[in-house]
Design a protein around this motif. Structure first.
Motif, mmCIF file in Angstrom:
data_model
loop_
_atom_site.group_PDB
_atom_site.id
_atom_site.type_symbol
_atom_site.label_atom_id
_atom_site.label_comp_id
_atom_site.label_asym_id
_atom_site.label_seq_id
_atom_site.Cartn_x
_atom_site.Cartn_y
_atom_site.Cartn_z
ATOM 1 N N ILE A 1 -0.079 5.290 12.888
ATOM 2 C CA ILE A 1 1.041 6.060 12.363
ATOM 3 C C ILE A 1 1.951 6.482 13.508
ATOM 4 C CG2 ILE A 1 1.700 8.231 11.246
ATOM 5 C CD1 ILE A 1 -0.803 8.060 9.595
ATOM 6 N N HIS A 2 3.253 6.268 13.292
ATOM 7 C CA HIS A 2 4.267 6.688 14.253
ATOM 8 C C HIS A 2 5.071 7.787 13.597
ATOM 9 C CE1 HIS A 2 8.127 5.973 16.638
ATOM 10 N NE2 HIS A 2 7.213 6.283 17.530
ATOM 11 N N PHE A 3 5.156 8.961 14.218
ATOM 12 C CA PHE A 3 5.742 10.097 13.500
ATOM 13 C C PHE A 3 7.261 10.155 13.572
ATOM 14 C CE2 PHE A 3 4.345 11.850 17.632
ATOM 15 C CZ PHE A 3 5.566 12.246 18.148
ATOM 16 N N ASP A 4 7.898 9.188 14.226
ATOM 17 C CA ASP A 4 9.355 9.084 14.158
ATOM 18 C C ASP A 4 9.715 8.540 12.779
ATOM 19 O OD1 ASP A 4 12.052 8.534 14.321
ATOM 20 O OD2 ASP A 4 11.932 7.586 16.284
ATOM 21 N N LEU A 5 10.298 9.378 11.917
ATOM 22 C CA LEU A 5 10.564 8.991 10.532
ATOM 23 C C LEU A 5 11.899 8.280 10.345
ATOM 24 C CD1 LEU A 5 9.307 12.229 8.713
ATOM 25 C CD2 LEU A 5 8.053 10.122 9.199
ATOM 26 N N THR A 6 12.567 7.974 11.442
ATOM 27 C CA THR A 6 13.862 7.308 11.351
ATOM 28 C C THR A 6 13.739 5.973 10.616
ATOM 29 O OG1 THR A 6 14.481 8.269 13.476
ATOM 30 C CG2 THR A 6 15.828 6.447 12.660
ATOM 31 N N LYS A 7 14.630 5.728 9.667
ATOM 32 C CA LYS A 7 14.702 4.445 8.965
ATOM 33 C C LYS A 7 15.689 3.572 9.734
ATOM 34 C CE LYS A 7 14.177 1.668 5.325
ATOM 35 N NZ LYS A 7 12.953 0.868 5.136
ATOM 36 N N PHE A 8 15.187 2.894 10.757
ATOM 37 C CA PHE A 8 16.053 2.204 11.704
ATOM 38 C C PHE A 8 16.909 1.117 11.059
ATOM 39 C CE2 PHE A 8 12.827 4.048 14.479
ATOM 40 C CZ PHE A 8 13.617 4.581 15.484
ATOM 41 N N ASP A 9 16.349 0.397 10.085
ATOM 42 C CA ASP A 9 17.101 -0.716 9.501
ATOM 43 C C ASP A 9 18.212 -0.247 8.562
ATOM 44 O OD1 ASP A 9 15.538 0.181 7.444
ATOM 45 O OD2 ASP A 9 14.572 -1.730 7.015
ATOM 46 N N LEU A 10 18.316 1.062 8.358
ATOM 47 C CA LEU A 10 19.381 1.590 7.515
ATOM 48 C C LEU A 10 20.535 2.178 8.341
ATOM 49 C CD1 LEU A 10 19.999 1.873 4.475
ATOM 50 C CD2 LEU A 10 18.988 4.162 4.567
ATOM 51 N N ILE A 11 20.340 2.294 9.630
ATOM 52 C CA ILE A 11 21.347 2.945 10.469
ATOM 53 C C ILE A 11 22.685 2.220 10.402
ATOM 54 C CG2 ILE A 11 22.004 3.423 12.870
ATOM 55 C CD1 ILE A 11 19.112 4.219 13.376
ATOM 56 N N GLU A 12 22.680 0.899 10.564
ATOM 57 C CA GLU A 12 23.946 0.154 10.565
ATOM 58 C C GLU A 12 24.631 0.219 9.200
ATOM 59 O OE1 GLU A 12 25.608 -1.074 13.079
ATOM 60 O OE2 GLU A 12 24.010 -0.259 14.347
ATOM 61 N N GLN A 13 23.840 0.181 8.137
ATOM 62 C CA GLN A 13 24.435 0.251 6.803
ATOM 63 C C GLN A 13 25.147 1.581 6.589
ATOM 64 O OE1 GLN A 13 21.804 -0.730 3.526
ATOM 65 N NE2 GLN A 13 22.982 0.513 2.101
ATOM 66 N N VAL A 14 24.522 2.668 7.012
ATOM 67 C CA VAL A 14 25.139 3.978 6.830
ATOM 68 C C VAL A 14 26.372 4.125 7.725
ATOM 69 C CG1 VAL A 14 24.789 6.479 7.003
ATOM 70 C CG2 VAL A 14 22.967 5.020 6.094
ATOM 71 N N LYS A 15 26.334 3.521 8.915
ATOM 72 C CA LYS A 15 27.519 3.547 9.786
ATOM 73 C C LYS A 15 28.721 2.914 9.083
ATOM 74 C CE LYS A 15 25.438 3.516 14.416
ATOM 75 N NZ LYS A 15 25.242 2.721 15.660
ATOM 76 N N GLN A 16 28.450 1.867 8.300
ATOM 77 C CA GLN A 16 29.533 1.161 7.618
ATOM 78 C C GLN A 16 30.172 1.983 6.496
ATOM 79 O OE1 GLN A 16 27.986 -2.676 6.438
ATOM 80 N NE2 GLN A 16 27.416 -3.212 8.550
#
Length: 254
Positions: free
Chosen positions: A233-248
């Motif tokens: 388990i990695h406690f960084d909850l960031t949804k990395f693959d959504l970052i670019e979509q939200v930037k758009q």
């Protein structure tokens, strides 16, 4: 090896006793755990009242042990920052009575204590026995020693812990070890309303487990089939693959 042990079932629970006795065979153990039951407290910490830590006699053992008035996460923070002068090599949380599978890890005091260990920079492991009745912690305690030695030879990446669930059976009946993902676990919540002597309503939260379809490779599927489950388990909850979509979305202050 210096090993910090905590739990959420309380310092006088059988599971932490069995874990401490087993790990003491491979290192020096320090037990810092809640003075009472603290299950399902998640990652709560105590900020608005003082914490009390009492050095206690730990069952029949001559171990360094403190009972703390706070949560499992409090125990880990207090242990490494105030109570223990020795450098800790690894943090263990458990052995929990009952599973910590799937999304339940978000509520679990057991897992949260291990997360706190990882946040503070220590290799950390949460160990749970996946049953509540007729529990036998021996196989889980023995397996924890195996994992501890493996981690010291193969360090975990930063900000990472292992969540381990072990079937409640004799060692010879365990089919093997699976490295797994978190499964999906939900509850059909049931609030039971009662009336206090003053005529006011209060509620008890219960819940029936509804395990969604969990495919092979998940922790829930492994336990259902009598395999030990180890989930990194990695406690960084960031949804990395959504970052670019939200930037758009090009969100601006208006």
């Amino acid at each position: 090896m210096k090993i910090l042990i905590t739990n959420d079932d309380g310092i006088f629970a059988e599971g932490i006793y069995k874990l401490a006795c087993a790990l003491n065979k491979i290192g020096d153990v320090y037990i810092v755990a809640p003075d009472r039951q603290r299950s399902a407290t998640g990652h709560a910490i105590t900020m608005h009242e003082p914490l009390r830590a009492e050095k206690i006699k730990f069952f029949d053992k001559d171990f360094h042990a403190w009972a703390v008035s706070g949560t499992p996460s409090d125990c880990v923070k207090l242990a490494v920052e105030a109570l223990i002068s020795e450098k800790i090599d690894i943090v263990f949380s458990g052995i929990n009575k009952g599973p910590n599978l799937g999304t339940d890890v978000l509520y679990s005091g057991t897992v949260s204590a291990a997360i706190e260990g990882a946040i503070l920079g220590y290799p950390a492991v949460a160990v749970s026995l996946a049953d509540f009745k007729n529990v036998n912690y021996d196989a889980a305690a023995e397996f924890s020693c195996i994992v501890a030695k493996k981690i010291l030879k193969n360090p975990l990446p930063p900000d990472t812990l292992l969540n381990i669930n072990i079937p409640n059976c004799q060692k010879e009946n365990i089919k093997g070890v699976n490295i797994t993902t978190l499964g999906a676990r939900k509850y059909k919540n049931s609030f039971i309303e009662r009336i206090d002597p003053r005529g006011q309503s209060y509620y008890w939260l219960g819940g029936e487990v509804i395990d969604a379809k969990n495919n092979e490779g998940t922790d829930i599927h492994s336990i259902q089939n009598n395999f030990i489950s180890i989930t990194p388990i990695h406690f960084d909850l960031t949804k990395f693959d959504l970052i670019e979509q939200v930037k758009q979305w090009n969100i601006k202050v208006e």
